[in-house]
Write an enzyme that holds these catalytic residues in place. Structure first.
Site, short mmCIF file in Angstrom:
data_model
loop_
_atom_site.label_atom_id
_atom_site.label_comp_id
_atom_site.label_asym_id
_atom_site.label_seq_id
_atom_site.Cartn_x
_atom_site.Cartn_y
_atom_site.Cartn_z
N GLU A 68 0.81 -1.21 0.00
CA GLU A 68 0.00 0.00 0.00
C GLU A 68 0.85 1.27 0.00
O GLU A 68 1.94 1.28 0.58
CB GLU A 68 -0.88 0.03 1.26
N LYS A 81 3.76 6.91 2.97
CA LYS A 81 4.39 5.68 3.49
C LYS A 81 4.14 4.55 2.51
O LYS A 81 3.05 4.47 1.93
CB LYS A 81 3.80 5.32 4.86
N ASP A 239 -7.58 -4.75 9.12
CA ASP A 239 -7.18 -3.52 8.42
C ASP A 239 -7.05 -3.73 6.93
O ASP A 239 -6.27 -3.08 6.26
CB ASP A 239 -5.87 -2.98 9.01
P1 NAD Z 1 2.51 -10.40 13.67
O1 NAD Z 1 2.32 -11.37 12.55
O2 NAD Z 1 3.87 -10.07 14.13
O3 NAD Z 1 1.68 -10.91 14.94
C1 NAD Z 1 0.36 -11.40 14.87
C2 NAD Z 1 0.15 -12.37 16.03
O4 NAD Z 1 -1.23 -12.77 16.04
C3 NAD Z 1 0.98 -13.66 15.90
O5 NAD Z 1 1.77 -13.84 17.06
C4 NAD Z 1 -0.09 -14.75 15.76
O6 NAD Z 1 0.29 -15.98 16.37
C5 NAD Z 1 -1.27 -14.12 16.47
N1 NAD Z 1 -2.58 -14.67 16.12
C6 NAD Z 1 -3.04 -15.02 14.89
N2 NAD Z 1 -4.31 -15.49 15.00
C7 NAD Z 1 -4.63 -15.41 16.33
C8 NAD Z 1 -5.80 -15.75 17.07
N3 NAD Z 1 -6.88 -16.27 16.47
N4 NAD Z 1 -5.80 -15.53 18.42
C9 NAD Z 1 -4.69 -15.03 19.04
N5 NAD Z 1 -3.57 -14.70 18.38
C10 NAD Z 1 -3.53 -14.90 17.04
O7 NAD Z 1 1.73 -9.08 13.22
P2 NAD Z 1 1.88 -7.59 13.79
O8 NAD Z 1 2.92 -6.83 13.06
O9 NAD Z 1 1.90 -7.64 15.28
O10 NAD Z 1 0.49 -6.99 13.31
C11 NAD Z 1 -0.73 -7.47 13.86
C12 NAD Z 1 -1.88 -6.97 13.02
O11 NAD Z 1 -2.01 -5.56 13.16
C13 NAD Z 1 -1.72 -7.25 11.52
O12 NAD Z 1 -2.96 -7.72 11.03
C14 NAD Z 1 -1.38 -5.90 10.93
O13 NAD Z 1 -1.82 -5.78 9.60
C15 NAD Z 1 -2.16 -4.99 11.87
N6 NAD Z 1 -1.64 -3.63 11.95
C16 NAD Z 1 -2.54 -2.62 12.02
C17 NAD Z 1 -2.11 -1.32 12.13
C18 NAD Z 1 -3.11 -0.22 12.26
O14 NAD Z 1 -2.76 0.96 12.19
N7 NAD Z 1 -4.37 -0.52 12.48
C19 NAD Z 1 -0.73 -1.03 12.15
C20 NAD Z 1 0.18 -2.08 12.13
C21 NAD Z 1 -0.29 -3.39 12.02
#
Ligand code: NAD
Length: 356
Positions: A68, A81, A239
């Site tokens: 993105e 970004k 997201d």
């Molecule tokens: P990551 O992959 O490092 O961590 C995700 C974690 O979720 C993993 O440890 C995984 O085991 C766990 N997980 C998956 N399914 C699960 C479930 N059903 N129950 C419990 N845990 C579960 O990802 P990240 O970098 O920490 O990002 C997390 C999410 O946040 C991503 O979807 C990312 O796109 C989103 N994000 C959103 C924003 C925002 O501004 N809203 C910003 C950054 C990241």
């Protein structure tokens, strides 16, 4: 030919904050303090919302994930970004989210900062979640459930301690190693850290629930029966189109707060609802044009997707730290001939200079 800039070569050099520089900046300032300071920048920019160019991010989807671009401008400075989201990356040894970003002068288009943004995105996401919770979470919130203990987790926990004042975080992840990693990283932060065996266990007694999981599907991390009245939900993992975390019934019981509706309706939890379902924009709450939490029993939901102004705020903050921290290098990134029309001559003279 007269140039307006008395020192063109200096203008053409672009400060670059590498991953190493960013880690030095975070460790110089301190992660908790830095998140709190970025939160102030995010809030300040939400409060001047009308100034910004706003557009839903430009997304290129694939079956593995999404890439993105997130552009905005306040009329003086332009920023964007580049960010990816690839839920399957972790299993392949890559980050789920990586990013870099840029600020430029609007008056001449010249970049003024290029920065890594993988770490900065975690900082700005945590800062945004926390500053939003300051307006929406129950007063005196002390306990946060944190579902999903991946890359964003510790930043979120620290932000809520520093900005909102929580003292306890209850961790749950389907992968116990992720929770163990987070618990270990949070050991010396002063937070009381409890590792839980289930999401139900994690949300029991919590004032705030943060969902931060990564799965490219409509998942159900929280079901309606897990949500008691008066709670604040900070939902950051949903997201992307087709990627949500909450059961629809929770949305129907909640007052929903968003960053920028045209983007959130595509990417957020509310993609599960009708296009005209009422939502409140956070800039309105922060400027007093709309109400945040109005009663103890209200369920508030921040349907976070991450908006371009938050990245702009974070980059603005980093630019303001360059002089005091000194953690950057200058990149020779702009071709800037003495005579602006003689780009070709600059190239050929360079060859001559090299061969001499
Ligand atoms: P990551 O992959 O490092 O961590 C995700 C974690 O979720 C993993 O440890 C995984 O085991 C766990 N997980 C998956 N399914 C699960 C479930 N059903 N129950 C419990 N845990 C579960 O990802 P990240 O970098 O920490 O990002 C997390 C999410 O946040 C991503 O979807 C990312 O796109 C989103 N994000 C959103 C924003 C925002 O501004 N809203 C910003 C950054 C990241």
């Amino acid at each position: 030919m007269t140039k307006h800039n008395p020192n063109p070569s200096a203008l053409a050099m672009v400060p670059f904050v590498s991953v190493d520089d960013m880690m030095n900046i975070v460790n110089t300032i301190g992660p908790a303090k830095m998140i709190a300071e970025i939160a102030e920048y995010v809030e300040a920019d939400f409060k001047r919302w009308d100034l910004f160019d706003k557009t839903p991010r430009v997304a290129s989807h694939s079956k593995e994930g999404v890439i993105e671009l997130m552009p905005t401008s306040d009329g003086e400075t332009y920023g964007f970004k580049y960010v990816n989201g690839h839920p399957a990356n972790m299993a392949r040894g890559f980050q789920t989210v990586t990013a870099f970003g840029l600020l430029a002068r609007v008056d001449n288009g010249y970049p003024v900062l290029l920065s890594e943004m993988t770490i900065l995105t975690a900082l700005r996401t945590a800062a945004t979640s926390a500053i939003v919770a300051k307006y929406l979470a129950p007063k005196n919130s002390k306990i946060m459930a944190m579902i999903g203990n991946g890359a964003q987790c510790e930043f979120q926990a620290l932000a809520f301690k520093e900005v909102v004042g929580i003292d306890t975080v209850k961790l749950y992840d389907v992968d116990p190693q992720a929770s163990a990693k987070a618990a270990s990283n949070l050991k010396s932060t002063g937070l009381n850290v409890i590792v839980c065996d289930s999401s139900q266990d994690a949300v029991t007694g919590a004032d705030i629930i943060t969902t931060c999981t990564a799965d490219k599907q409509c998942a159900t991390i929280l079901t309606d029966n897990m949500i008691g009245s008066g709670i604040h939900i900070n939902a950051i993992g949903g997201d992307c189109p087709g990627k949500t975390e909450l059961h629809k019934d929770i949305l129907l019981r909640s007052d929903i707060f968003v960053e920028y509706p045209p983007q959130t309706r595509i990417e957020g939890e509310i993609q599960q609802l009708a296009d005209d379902h009422a939502v409140t924009q956070m800039w309105q709450v922060m400027t007093g044009k709309a109400k945040g939490r109005t009663s103890e029993n209200q369920i508030t939901l921040f349907d976070s997707v991450g908006f371009a102004t938050e990245d702009f705020s974070a980059l603005r903050y980093i630019r303001d730290q360059l002089e005091t921290t000194g953690h950057y290098v200058e990149l020779d990134m702009l071709a800037d001939p003495d005579d602006p029309r003689d780009l070709f001559g600059m190239v050929t003279r360079h060859k001559e200079t090299k061969s001499n």
